[in-house]
Design a protein around this motif. Structure first.
Motif, mmCIF file in Angstrom:
data_model
loop_
_atom_site.group_PDB
_atom_site.id
_atom_site.type_symbol
_atom_site.label_atom_id
_atom_site.label_comp_id
_atom_site.label_asym_id
_atom_site.label_seq_id
_atom_site.Cartn_x
_atom_site.Cartn_y
_atom_site.Cartn_z
ATOM 1 N N GLY A 1 -2.458 3.392 -10.471
ATOM 2 C CA GLY A 1 -2.306 3.621 -9.098
ATOM 3 C C GLY A 1 -2.321 5.111 -8.812
ATOM 4 O O GLY A 1 -2.259 5.871 -9.773
ATOM 5 N N TYR B 1 -0.737 3.292 -3.680
ATOM 6 C CA TYR B 1 -1.474 1.840 -3.896
ATOM 7 C C TYR B 1 -1.910 1.745 -5.567
ATOM 8 O O TYR B 1 -1.854 2.912 -6.055
ATOM 9 C CB TYR B 1 -2.769 1.858 -3.139
ATOM 10 C CG TYR B 1 -3.725 0.728 -3.589
ATOM 11 C CD1 TYR B 1 -3.874 -0.378 -2.832
ATOM 12 C CD2 TYR B 1 -4.789 0.716 -4.538
ATOM 13 C CE1 TYR B 1 -4.342 -1.476 -3.145
ATOM 14 C CE2 TYR B 1 -5.427 -0.331 -4.726
ATOM 15 C CZ TYR B 1 -5.289 -1.449 -4.174
ATOM 16 O OH TYR B 1 -6.044 -2.753 -4.293
ATOM 17 N N LYS C 1 6.565 -3.557 -0.940
ATOM 18 C CA LYS C 1 5.348 -3.627 -1.176
ATOM 19 C C LYS C 1 4.640 -4.737 -0.132
ATOM 20 O O LYS C 1 5.253 -5.691 0.240
ATOM 21 C CB LYS C 1 5.259 -4.619 -2.533
ATOM 22 C CG LYS C 1 3.814 -4.751 -3.029
ATOM 23 C CD LYS C 1 3.800 -5.489 -4.372
ATOM 24 C CE LYS C 1 4.413 -6.939 -4.198
ATOM 25 N NZ LYS C 1 4.197 -7.846 -5.521
ATOM 26 N N ASP D 1 1.263 -4.898 -7.086
ATOM 27 C CA ASP D 1 -0.185 -4.712 -6.888
ATOM 28 C C ASP D 1 -0.121 -4.548 -5.229
ATOM 29 O O ASP D 1 0.720 -4.874 -4.302
ATOM 30 C CB ASP D 1 -0.841 -5.929 -7.017
ATOM 31 C CG ASP D 1 -1.167 -6.175 -8.367
ATOM 32 O OD1 ASP D 1 -0.937 -5.413 -9.271
ATOM 33 O OD2 ASP D 1 -1.433 -7.354 -8.760
ATOM 34 N N GLY D 2 -1.064 -3.638 -4.872
ATOM 35 C CA GLY D 2 -1.468 -3.276 -3.386
ATOM 36 C C GLY D 2 -0.832 -2.038 -3.032
ATOM 37 O O GLY D 2 -0.310 -1.391 -3.695
ATOM 38 N N PHE D 3 -0.557 -2.015 -1.510
ATOM 39 C CA PHE D 3 -0.023 -0.870 -0.982
ATOM 40 C C PHE D 3 1.483 -1.002 -0.821
ATOM 41 O O PHE D 3 2.062 -2.021 -0.827
ATOM 42 C CB PHE D 3 -0.425 -0.665 0.415
ATOM 43 C CG PHE D 3 -1.814 -0.278 0.666
ATOM 44 C CD1 PHE D 3 -2.336 1.057 0.487
ATOM 45 C CD2 PHE D 3 -3.010 -1.355 0.937
ATOM 46 C CE1 PHE D 3 -3.560 1.419 0.679
ATOM 47 C CE2 PHE D 3 -4.452 -0.850 0.854
ATOM 48 C CZ PHE D 3 -4.569 0.463 0.743
ATOM 49 N N TYR D 4 2.101 0.268 -0.872
ATOM 50 C CA TYR D 4 3.643 0.131 -0.739
ATOM 51 C C TYR D 4 4.209 1.355 -0.401
ATOM 52 O O TYR D 4 3.178 2.347 -0.147
ATOM 53 C CB TYR D 4 4.165 0.041 -2.184
ATOM 54 C CG TYR D 4 3.982 1.191 -3.123
ATOM 55 C CD1 TYR D 4 4.801 2.269 -3.269
ATOM 56 C CD2 TYR D 4 2.653 1.095 -4.012
ATOM 57 C CE1 TYR D 4 4.329 3.180 -4.285
ATOM 58 C CE2 TYR D 4 2.440 1.910 -4.978
ATOM 59 C CZ TYR D 4 3.228 3.195 -4.939
ATOM 60 O OH TYR D 4 2.749 4.203 -5.778
ATOM 61 N N GLU E 1 -0.390 7.829 -5.629
ATOM 62 C CA GLU E 1 0.770 8.092 -4.928
ATOM 63 C C GLU E 1 0.940 9.473 -4.109
ATOM 64 O O GLU E 1 0.540 10.320 -4.621
ATOM 65 C CB GLU E 1 2.077 7.788 -5.686
ATOM 66 C CG GLU E 1 3.301 7.895 -4.834
ATOM 67 C CD GLU E 1 4.451 7.286 -5.510
ATOM 68 O OE1 GLU E 1 4.642 6.245 -5.961
ATOM 69 O OE2 GLU E 1 5.428 8.191 -5.727
#
Length: 206
Positions: free
Chosen positions: A83, A73, A205, A29-32, A85
């Motif tokens: 997500g 994300y 992440k 989950d979230g930004f990476y 990308e």
């Protein structure tokens, strides 16, 4: 009875805390962001449209290595992942054709793209995913002392696997196929291209 209820309550609380910690480790989950490298191969059905040379078509293949970065994300819903990308790569994929002592060099120099990703989790920390989006690649052709560069774009599809190494660190392996029509009008060449890219990557992440 009180002691039994207290023990049961304590056990359930510890289990909930443990389960919550495990649930956090399951998702991407979230930004990476991360980096990846591998091999690239393009096949181009190249048409020669230069006046005085006759109209002819030939299939050429470009091969090389590629590397770059990705940023995205996403979020998890039960066992599914959704997500987006973006990615950027540089490569040294090239092909040289010689006719009557004249060389024609075709190169795929760099590419950027974006895609939507849909994944499914297997076990605690492994995800298989597919993606679809758009890729924009820069091709260069050099022939008879003339050089031309041009960006050409098209459909991108791909699939891969990601595995969580720690809470934040993950590794991935991916395979993409890009489709585009290469147009180099000043040099007198155009053609349909299919590019295959396989990469290994590592990400973080946030």
């Amino acid at each position: 009875m009180r002691k039994l209820l207290l023990a049961a309550s304590t056990a359930l609380t510890l289990a909930a805390i443990s389960g919550g910690a495990q649930a956090q480790s399951l998702g991407f989950d979230g930004f990476y962001a991360g980096i990846a490298a591998g091999g690239v191969a393009s096949t181009i059905e190249l048409d020669n449209t230069r006046p005085g040379f006759g109209r002819n078509s030939t299939d050429i293949g470009l091969k090389g290595v590629t590397g770059g970065a990705f940023l995205g994300y996403g979020f998890k819903m039960t066992n599914f992942y959704i997500g987006i990308e973006g990615e950027y790569d540089v490569s040294n994929a090239e092909h040289r054709t010689s006719n009557f002592g004249l060389n024609t060099d075709v190169n795929r120099e760099q590419a950027l793209g974006g895609s939507a990703r849909l994944g499914y989790y297997f076990g605690r920390d492994t995800m298989l995913y597919g993606k679809v989006g758009y890729s924009h690649a820069q091709f260069e052709i050099e022939s008879l002392g003339f050089r031309e560069r041009k960006w050409n774009g098209g459909l991108k599809v791909g699939a891969g696997m990601e595995h969580a190494i720690t809470q934040n660190l993950f590794a991935r392996i991916g395979y993409d196929v890009d489709f585009a029509e290469v147009k180099l009008p000043a040099a007198g060449f155009k053609g349909d291209t299919l590019t295959q890219v396989g990469k290994l990557g590592i990400g973080w992440k946030f």
